[in-house]
Design a protein around this motif. Structure first.
Motif, PDB file in Angstrom:
ATOM      1  N   TYR A  92       0.413  -1.502  -0.359  1.00 36.95           N
ATOM      2  CA  TYR A  92      -0.205   0.146   0.181  1.00 36.95           C
ATOM      3  C   TYR A  92       1.029   1.463  -0.014  1.00 36.95           C
ATOM      4  O   TYR A  92       0.610   2.348  -0.854  1.00 36.95           O
ATOM      5  CB  TYR A  92      -1.141  -0.401   1.135  1.00 36.95           C
ATOM      6  N   LEU A  93       1.896   1.250   0.319  1.00 31.95           N
ATOM      7  CA  LEU A  93       3.445   2.037   0.900  1.00 31.95           C
ATOM      8  C   LEU A  93       3.337   2.812  -0.546  1.00 31.95           C
ATOM      9  O   LEU A  93       3.291   4.144  -1.137  1.00 31.95           O
ATOM     10  CB  LEU A  93       3.833   1.856   1.809  1.00 31.95           C
ATOM     11  N   PHE A  94       4.171   1.271  -1.118  1.00 32.54           N
ATOM     12  CA  PHE A  94       4.909   1.862  -2.376  1.00 32.54           C
ATOM     13  C   PHE A  94       3.851   2.217  -3.206  1.00 32.54           C
ATOM     14  O   PHE A  94       3.705   2.815  -4.175  1.00 32.54           O
ATOM     15  CB  PHE A  94       5.144   0.474  -2.954  1.00 32.54           C
ATOM     16  N   ASN A  95       2.052   1.309  -3.535  1.00 29.63           N
ATOM     17  CA  ASN A  95       1.627   2.343  -4.473  1.00 29.63           C
ATOM     18  C   ASN A  95       1.226   3.571  -4.322  1.00 29.63           C
ATOM     19  O   ASN A  95       0.912   4.197  -5.400  1.00 29.63           O
ATOM     20  CB  ASN A  95       0.325   1.770  -4.551  1.00 29.63           C
ATOM     21  N   PHE A  96       0.620   4.150  -2.690  1.00 21.26           N
ATOM     22  CA  PHE A  96       0.706   5.370  -2.517  1.00 21.26           C
ATOM     23  C   PHE A  96       1.540   6.355  -2.812  1.00 21.26           C
ATOM     24  O   PHE A  96       1.341   6.858  -4.125  1.00 21.26           O
ATOM     25  CB  PHE A  96       0.511   5.602  -0.822  1.00 21.26           C
ATOM     26  N   SER A  97       3.135   6.252  -3.131  1.00 20.91           N
ATOM     27  CA  SER A  97       4.205   7.143  -3.420  1.00 20.91           C
ATOM     28  C   SER A  97       4.092   6.546  -5.289  1.00 20.91           C
ATOM     29  O   SER A  97       4.526   7.796  -5.815  1.00 20.91           O
ATOM     30  CB  SER A  97       4.891   6.098  -3.155  1.00 20.91           C
ATOM     31  N   ARG A  98       3.632   5.552  -5.901  1.00 23.76           N
ATOM     32  CA  ARG A  98       3.849   5.457  -6.815  1.00 23.76           C
ATOM     33  C   ARG A  98       3.218   6.312  -8.346  1.00 23.76           C
ATOM     34  O   ARG A  98       3.050   6.900  -8.912  1.00 23.76           O
ATOM     35  CB  ARG A  98       3.927   3.777  -7.766  1.00 23.76           C
TER      36      ARG A  98
END
Length: 151
Positions: A92-98
């Motif tokens: 979820y954190l990675f997708n937020f960043s992207r």
């Protein structure tokens, strides 16, 4: 007559200063998510090797859990399960960043919304996980109190 709330006509303005702050936040969340994925990889690798070594023979003859029918190799499985649980908030954190990076560079409202949806999911997962862990601690404390009282 229906009254309108002040928030019905409220438009959120994302100023240049806010965009700079979001871009910096995105850099840090991307960095932390990459470290999280690396940590998950180490947990899985350690769990597999630990399980294999412990079942193969290192403590096979000195297994304190043998009477319960529990192999030491199962402890490696605990690390793999921990990695699986940790995977979702990191994703979820990675997708937020992207998505936030894409939203800021392309002025894309759909990616902007998706980024915050992923951030909400990250914090929701962490909140529920924290409640579960605290509940387990409370339950363990209560069981410990009853166990101590029985002696």
């Amino acid at each position: 007559m229906e009254q309108k709330s002040a928030f019905d006509s409220f438009e959120l303005e994302v100023s240049d200063e806010i965009k700079v702050l979001l871009k910096e936040t995105t850099s840090w969340t991307y960095f932390l998510s990459i470290l999280g994925f690396i940590g998950i990889g180490f947990l899985v690798i350690f769990g597999i090797f630990f399980g294999a070594i412990m079942s193969a023979g290192a403590l096979r003859n000195n297994n304190p859990y043998e009477a319960m029918g529990f192999s030491m190799g199962y402890f490696g499985l605990i690390y793999v399960v921990m990695a699986l649980i940790y995977f979702f908030p990191v994703l979820y954190l990675f997708n937020f960043s992207r998505k936030m990076k894409s939203a800021l560079s392309n002025t894309n409202k759909a990616d902007f919304k998706s980024a915050f949806t992923n951030l909400k999911s990250h914090y929701k997962f962490m909140g529920v996980f924290t409640i579960v862990i605290i509940s387990i601690y409370v339950l363990a404390f209560i069981v410990g109190m009853f166990a101590a009282a029985s002696f």
